[in-house]
Design a protein around this motif. Structure first.
Motif, short mmCIF file in Angstrom:
data_model
loop_
_atom_site.label_atom_id
_atom_site.label_comp_id
_atom_site.label_asym_id
_atom_site.label_seq_id
_atom_site.Cartn_x
_atom_site.Cartn_y
_atom_site.Cartn_z
N ILE A 168 0.81 -1.16 -0.01
CA ILE A 168 -0.07 -0.10 0.03
C ILE A 168 0.92 1.04 -0.18
O ILE A 168 1.97 1.27 1.01
N PHE A 169 0.50 1.96 -1.04
CA PHE A 169 1.25 3.40 -1.06
C PHE A 169 0.33 4.60 -1.18
O PHE A 169 -0.58 4.57 -2.14
N ASP A 170 0.45 5.69 -0.15
CA ASP A 170 -0.50 6.75 -0.50
C ASP A 170 0.08 7.67 -1.69
O ASP A 170 1.16 7.52 -2.17
N ALA A 171 -0.92 8.60 -2.05
CA ALA A 171 -0.60 9.30 -3.24
C ALA A 171 0.56 10.15 -3.10
O ALA A 171 1.21 10.59 -4.13
N ASP A 172 1.02 10.57 -1.93
CA ASP A 172 2.11 11.50 -1.93
C ASP A 172 3.47 10.86 -1.80
O ASP A 172 4.40 11.55 -1.29
N PHE A 173 3.41 9.45 -2.11
CA PHE A 173 4.79 8.89 -1.77
C PHE A 173 5.31 8.48 -3.44
O PHE A 173 4.53 8.54 -4.34
N VAL A 174 6.44 8.24 -3.29
CA VAL A 174 7.35 7.83 -4.50
C VAL A 174 7.95 6.75 -4.24
O VAL A 174 9.30 6.66 -4.06
N PRO A 175 7.51 5.40 -4.14
CA PRO A 175 8.14 4.26 -3.61
C PRO A 175 9.17 3.78 -4.85
O PRO A 175 9.09 3.99 -5.85
N PRO A 176 10.45 3.35 -4.33
CA PRO A 176 11.37 3.01 -5.03
C PRO A 176 11.14 1.80 -5.76
O PRO A 176 10.61 0.74 -5.42
N PRO A 177 12.00 1.54 -7.06
CA PRO A 177 11.81 0.48 -7.68
C PRO A 177 11.82 -0.94 -7.26
O PRO A 177 11.21 -1.93 -7.17
N GLY A 178 12.95 -0.88 -6.16
CA GLY A 178 13.18 -2.25 -5.52
C GLY A 178 12.52 -2.42 -4.32
O GLY A 178 12.64 -3.74 -3.60
N ALA A 179 11.48 -1.63 -4.01
CA ALA A 179 11.04 -1.78 -2.61
C ALA A 179 10.05 -3.14 -2.58
O ALA A 179 9.96 -3.85 -1.70
N LEU A 180 9.37 -3.70 -3.64
CA LEU A 180 8.45 -4.93 -3.59
C LEU A 180 9.43 -5.97 -3.25
O LEU A 180 8.99 -6.95 -2.35
N LYS A 181 10.57 -6.32 -3.83
CA LYS A 181 11.23 -7.42 -3.76
C LYS A 181 11.96 -7.34 -2.40
O LYS A 181 12.07 -8.49 -1.78
N ARG A 182 12.41 -6.47 -1.85
CA ARG A 182 12.79 -6.36 -0.32
C ARG A 182 11.64 -6.51 0.65
O ARG A 182 11.84 -7.38 1.60
N PHE A 183 10.39 -6.01 0.32
CA PHE A 183 9.41 -6.11 1.28
C PHE A 183 8.96 -7.80 1.30
O PHE A 183 8.79 -8.46 2.31
N VAL A 184 8.92 -8.50 0.25
CA VAL A 184 8.35 -9.75 0.08
C VAL A 184 9.55 -10.92 0.61
O VAL A 184 8.97 -11.76 1.18
N ALA A 185 10.89 -10.53 0.63
CA ALA A 185 11.78 -11.35 1.27
C ALA A 185 11.28 -11.93 2.54
O ALA A 185 11.81 -13.01 3.14
N TYR A 186 10.79 -10.84 3.24
CA TYR A 186 10.34 -11.35 4.83
C TYR A 186 9.42 -12.22 5.00
O TYR A 186 9.15 -13.10 6.06
N PHE A 187 8.40 -12.40 4.10
CA PHE A 187 7.53 -13.39 3.88
C PHE A 187 7.76 -14.82 3.75
O PHE A 187 6.73 -15.66 3.59
N THR A 188 9.05 -14.84 3.74
CA THR A 188 9.35 -16.17 3.80
C THR A 188 9.04 -16.94 5.02
O THR A 188 9.09 -18.35 5.24
N ASP A 189 9.00 -16.29 5.98
CA ASP A 189 8.70 -16.55 7.46
C ASP A 189 7.16 -16.62 7.51
O ASP A 189 6.55 -15.64 7.43
N PRO A 190 6.42 -17.62 7.64
CA PRO A 190 5.14 -17.71 7.34
C PRO A 190 4.32 -17.05 8.70
O PRO A 190 2.93 -17.00 8.53
N LYS A 191 5.17 -16.71 9.61
CA LYS A 191 4.35 -15.92 10.84
C LYS A 191 4.35 -14.33 10.53
O LYS A 191 3.75 -13.61 11.20
#
Length: 286
Positions: A168-191
């Motif tokens: 989720i990103f609000d309208a006044d944000f400029v998410p960096p290109p690599g953000a999604l891959k870095r977020f997703v990596a933590y979800f290898t932990d099922p908790k």
């Protein structure tokens, strides 16, 4: 009996046991000011001690910053939700940044959730159409009404979403290109239910006011979030610049709009259900 000489009488009054006796009598007006004043002063003092405690907790635990447990062999499907409302001055910047995500397009879905009532509708829909024609997996969504406001928009978008994880990103944000891959990596932990990135500031050096605001919010994201998360305490999703596990949203009861702060509300419900939250200050989202 006081001396008759005014100077001697003045000196004698100063050096007597109670030099102010008889000079002031409490009254209702003064008490109506003094009692609230000292009450607020005590509350602020307690708040100040709380900040010192958080600083100590952060310094003690800053080496416990989280790291991803591993990586996915095949990246999961991610839905990016961009809730907007009358954001005509920043919506183009947001959508152009979202189009640059470094994530496989066949595993990505971008939802523009537009509740706008002004010309933002035309700007956003036109740009979404242009980006979609260029191959960006982006769709435009409008509701018949604004029930639930942002929480309602996110919930409505989630009904149509295909991603296992939701950023989720609000309208006044400029998410960096690599953000999604870095977020997703933590979800290898099922908790793990949610990963929060750190807010940074495009206009930090614009004026003295923006410098002060940035410093205050840095305190929140570095000291508060860092201290709480690194020490194993609860902390909350900030409403943007983060990613959720879709199953955790459902397990916690989904987005509910009967609270003013739907992000804090969902965060509390999810953590009370036993889900784990992660704060990574190195994932910077301006």
């Amino acid at each position: 009996m006081l001396p008759t000489n005014p100077f001697i009488r003045y000196v004698a009054r100063i050096f007597q046991k109670d030099p102010f006796r008889g000079l002031y009598h409490a009254n209702a007006f003064d008490l109506s000011i003094l009692i609230p004043y000292f009450t607020i002063l005590i509350i602020l003092s307690i708040y100040g001690l709380h900040r010192y405690a958080l600083t100590w907790i952060y310094l003690r635990n800053k080496r416990n910053a989280p790291r991803p447990a591993g990586s996915f062999e095949e990246l999961p499907r991610v839905t990016v939700q961009l809730p907007i409302y009358n954001e005509r001055y920043v919506v183009e910047r947001l959508l152009e940044a979202a189009a640059q995500f470094d994530y496989p397009r066949d595993r990505l879905e971008i939802q523009v959730l537009d509740d706008s009532t002004d010309e933002t509708r035309e700007v956003a829909s036109r740009l979404v159409e242009s980006l979609a024609a260029a191959g960006v997996p982006i769709t435009y969504h409008r509701r018949a009404n604004r029930e639930g406001y942002k929480a309602g928009a996110l919930a409505a978008g989630l009904e149509k979403a295909s991603g296992e994880f939701v950023a989720i990103f609000d309208a006044d944000f400029v998410p960096p290109p690599g953000a999604l891959k870095r977020f997703v990596a933590y979800f290898t932990d099922p908790k793990v239910a949610m990963v929060q990135g750190r807010w940074t500031w495009i206009n930090r050096h614009f004026s003295n006011l923006t410098e002060v605001e940035a410093i205050l919010l840095d305190g929140h994201f570095i000291i508060e979030h860092g201290g709480r998360n690194f020490s194993g305490r609860f902390f909350n999703f900030n409403g943007t610049a983060g990613m959720w596990r879709r199953a955790a949203i459902a397990d916690a009861g989904g987005w509910q709009h009967d609270a003013l702060t739907e992000d804090t509300d969902l965060s509390a419900r999810a953590q009370l259900r036993g889900w784990k939250f992660v704060y990574d200050p190195t994932i910077e989202c301006p």
